[in-house]
Design an enzyme around this catalytic site. Structure first.
Site, PDB file in Angstrom:
ATOM      1  CB  CYS A  64      -0.884  -0.043   1.232  1.00 58.24           C
ATOM      2  SG  CYS A  64      -1.789   1.474   1.563  1.00 58.24           S
ATOM      3  CB  CYS A  67       2.186   3.225   6.269  1.00 57.88           C
ATOM      4  SG  CYS A  67       0.632   3.548   7.101  1.00 57.88           S
ATOM      5  CB  CYS A 190      -6.694   1.948   6.689  1.00 57.54           C
ATOM      6  SG  CYS A 190      -5.269   3.005   6.795  1.00 57.54           S
ATOM      7  CD  GLN A 339      -3.512  20.767   9.931  1.00 57.14           C
ATOM      8  OE1 GLN A 339      -3.000  19.702   9.618  1.00 57.14           O
ATOM      9  NE2 GLN A 339      -2.935  21.920   9.696  1.00 57.14           N
ATOM     10  CD  GLU A 389      -6.152  29.146   2.082  1.00 51.81           C
ATOM     11  OE1 GLU A 389      -5.268  28.869   2.921  1.00 51.81           O
ATOM     12  OE2 GLU A 389      -6.230  28.591   0.978  1.00 51.81           O
ATOM     13  CB  CYS A 467       4.078  20.160   5.820  1.00 56.87           C
ATOM     14  SG  CYS A 467       3.779  21.156   4.368  1.00 56.87           S
TER      15      CYS A 467
HETATM   16  N1  SAH Z   1      -2.945  27.039   8.568  1.00 54.62           N
HETATM   17  C1  SAH Z   1      -3.960  26.148   8.041  1.00 54.62           C
HETATM   18  C2  SAH Z   1      -3.680  25.634   6.612  1.00 54.62           C
HETATM   19  C3  SAH Z   1      -2.302  25.214   6.305  1.00 54.62           C
HETATM   20  S1  SAH Z   1      -2.127  24.348   4.760  1.00 54.62           S
HETATM   21  C4  SAH Z   1      -4.174  24.991   8.994  1.00 54.62           C
HETATM   22  O1  SAH Z   1      -3.395  24.779   9.894  1.00 54.62           O
HETATM   23  O2  SAH Z   1      -5.182  24.298   8.858  1.00 54.62           O
HETATM   24  C5  SAH Z   1      -1.520  25.590   3.693  1.00 54.62           C
HETATM   25  C6  SAH Z   1      -2.603  26.507   3.162  1.00 54.62           C
HETATM   26  O3  SAH Z   1      -2.002  27.455   2.299  1.00 54.62           O
HETATM   27  C7  SAH Z   1      -3.672  25.826   2.341  1.00 54.62           C
HETATM   28  O4  SAH Z   1      -4.931  26.153   2.859  1.00 54.62           O
HETATM   29  C8  SAH Z   1      -3.487  26.396   0.921  1.00 54.62           C
HETATM   30  O5  SAH Z   1      -4.701  26.547   0.233  1.00 54.62           O
HETATM   31  C9  SAH Z   1      -2.876  27.730   1.212  1.00 54.62           C
HETATM   32  N2  SAH Z   1      -2.061  28.351   0.152  1.00 54.62           N
HETATM   33  C10 SAH Z   1      -1.327  27.751  -0.797  1.00 54.62           C
HETATM   34  N3  SAH Z   1      -0.646  28.660  -1.524  1.00 54.62           N
HETATM   35  C11 SAH Z   1      -0.965  29.882  -1.014  1.00 54.62           C
HETATM   36  C12 SAH Z   1      -0.569  31.221  -1.317  1.00 54.62           C
HETATM   37  N4  SAH Z   1       0.278  31.475  -2.291  1.00 54.62           N
HETATM   38  N5  SAH Z   1      -1.090  32.212  -0.566  1.00 54.62           N
HETATM   39  C13 SAH Z   1      -1.964  31.964   0.430  1.00 54.62           C
HETATM   40  N6  SAH Z   1      -2.369  30.718   0.761  1.00 54.62           N
HETATM   41  C14 SAH Z   1      -1.874  29.682   0.059  1.00 54.62           C
END
Ligand code: SAH
Length: 513
Positions: A64, A67, A190, A339, A389, A467
């Site tokens: 798979c 993981c 899973c 998340q 965002e 990340c």
């Molecule tokens: N802080 C949030 C999301 C993090 S994920 C949390 O913890 O849930 C990263 C986010 O960045 C996503 O929602 C994605 O849509 C957004 N993103 C990607 N490129 C971007 C950009 N250039 N400007 C603003 N947001 C962006």
């Protein structure tokens, strides 16, 4: 081990990448692809196992694609993740980040590159100069804080997307895609998904069988049911089931609703004989009783790898479920980003709050804010939080979530952070300042144009949630070259058994008072 958890071995000086092998294994492999300086090989036999090797709990762990590290003991996964972060910060960022106790315990797992970046003599010298907080202004040296580990690294995901198809014998199956392919590995149980999924997926498959509903076939772009999507509010017990269909409606859908509403999750989970020994998380057991609050259809008639289409219709209940992280409530639709590991997310955000150390009067900018998860968490303690965002629907969700939680000290902007923030800054004639900026970008990290404006906004603190440790290291270097200093680094294991690692960092301008 390489960045995606693959083993790296050498034979007569030639480097081979071996999936499913780990540090400390002696293995026999078959070379499958060679390039000038390195090649790829398949694991055939383990001649002597690493002391950290364990038997994967999942029977299809190797086939798979979900993981990558089930064969590594959990403590060794954590050490590997911490070292990966440290290695990137030192090698790419040029920092002097020292191992936390967790990773220092096992020296053989420290990658060669990491030890090159901080040679023994150097790290000794650096630790001698370190202050109590692990910080030395001379070298901008920090000691990593111990990784935020999961209590039980199984059954943690609150969102699953099972592709539906037929096996070689024409039998209806659901499961996951094998690594880097589109062939379905049958698996309804899973080990990293919430345990309620098994009953849901089996119920949907039984409904399809009984009512002659066809699964989607990618090759011929025919058949109806493409994916079964589930989401669970871990803290509320609310479940959403969404069928992604290649069409506009689902024949006999009332029968599906009836079947799903009759699922007895309590009985099913106790029958699954899951216990701490085989990885059962106590987390979900302590929460509210599980119940289905939303059954939806999502139309996706395109010939595409993208799982979800944009149109959603409700078969039962609401088109969204609710969950909580700490005291903040969030509404989640099938299309919302949320998340996937809420227990660890709470710990990550609590760390963000701790790093930001808000006193109540601060202006905070939360960049890459998604549905406002971090923004709302910080808004509880700040004077004002502005979120930015790129996905407009996520911004709508962020505004709704702010209203739901009566957090009126928030404002959200839709657009690319690297456009919106410089624009707003220019508009203010350079008067736009921030006390704290949080950054949580996707894997590619931040645009320099954005970082330049962040520096101009002159926040005392920058909290960076990442990340991808490589782009994190690059961006931190950029900020350090413009007057910031690295203060605290902590990795967080959001995705046990996978190679992913989340990192949270505090930077500040000058010395903290
Ligand atoms: N802080 C949030 C999301 C993090 S994920 C949390 O913890 O849930 C990263 C986010 O960045 C996503 O929602 C994605 O849509 C957004 N993103 C990607 N490129 C971007 C950009 N250039 N400007 C603003 N947001 C962006």
């Amino acid at each position: 081990m390489g960045t995606e958890g693959e083993g790296i071995g050498k034979i007569q000086g030639y480097t081979l990448f071996v999936k499913d092998a780990m540090t400390g294994d002696r293995v026999r492999v078959r070379v499958i692809k060679t390039k000038k300086h390195f090649g790829y090989a398949r694991l055939l036999e383990i001649l002597s196992p690493s002391p950290d090797r364990v038997k994967p709990l999942c029977p299809v762990a190797r086939q798979c694609g979900g993981c990558q590290l089930q064969h590594c003991s959990y403590p060794s996964q954590l050490r590997w993740k911490e070292n990966k972060v440290r290695d990137c910060l030192n090698r790419i960022g040029g920092f002097h980040v020292l191992a936390s106790g967790v990773s220092a315990q096992i020296s053989e797992n420290v990658s060669e590159k990491a030890s090159e970046a901080v040679p023994d003599a150097m790290s000794k010298k650096v630790s001698e100069t370190s202050s109590e907080t692990g910080f030395s202004s001379l070298h901008n040296t920090v000691k990593m804080e111990p990784i935020l580990s999961m209590e039980t690294p199984y059954y943690y995901r609150n969102k699953a997307q099972f592709p539906v198809g037929k096996d070689k014998n024409g039998r209806l199956v659901a499961g996951f895609y094998a690594g880097r392919t589109h062939s379905i590995i049958e698996n309804t149980d899973c080990m990293i998904q919430h345990p309620c999924n098994r009953l849901i997926v089996e119920t949907v498959l039984a409904f399809m069988q009984e009512n002659h509903i066809t699964p989607y076939d990618e090759k011929t772009h025919s058949g109806l049911v493409r994916h079964i999507l589930t989401r669970v509010g871990i803290f509320t017990g609310e479940i959403m089931v969404c069928l992604v269909i290649n069409g506009h409606d689902l024949p006999e859908s009332p029968k599906l609703v009836d079947k799903l509403l009759h699922c007895d999750f309590g009985a099913s989970l106790s029958q699954q004989a899951v216990s701490p020994e085989n990885g059962q998380s106590a987390a979900w057991q302590e929460q509210a009783p599980l119940r289905i609050e939303s059954i939806c259809l999502n139309e996706n008639t395109e010939k595409t790898n993208v799982i979800l289409g944009s149109k959603i219709s409700v078969l039962y209940g609401r088109n969204r479920i609710e969950d909580r992280i700490g005291s903040i409530k969030y509404q989640i639709s099938p299309l919302s980003f949320y998340q996937v590991n809420p227990l660890q997310t709470r710990r990550l955000y609590e760390t963000a709050l701790e790093f930001a150390d808000l006193k109540g009067g601060e202006i905070v900018w939360d960049l890459y804010c998604g549905i406002g998860t971090i923004s709302l968490f910080l808004a509880q303690k700040a004077a004002k939080v502005c979120g930015v965002e790129i996905v407009p629907q996520a911004v709508e969700d962020a505004r709704k979530n702010a209203a739901l939680n009566q957090l009126e000290n928030t404002e959200f902007f839709a657009g690319a952070a690297e456009q919106v923030v410089p624009e707003q800054y220019e508009k203010s004639g350079g008067a736009m300042k921030a006390d704290v900026v949080t950054l949580d970008p996707p894997r590619k990290g931040c645009d320099e144009k954005l970082l330049d404006t962040v520096v101009k906004m002159n926040p005392e603190k920058i909290v960076y949630v990442s990340c991808d440790p490589a782009t994190l290291a690059r961006d931190l270097r950029y900020l350090c070259d413009r007057g910031y200093e690295l203060r605290r680094v902590r990795a967080c294991d959001m995705f046990g058994m996978s190679w992913h690692v989340e990192t949270i960092v505090l930077m500040s301008r000058g010395k903290l008072s």
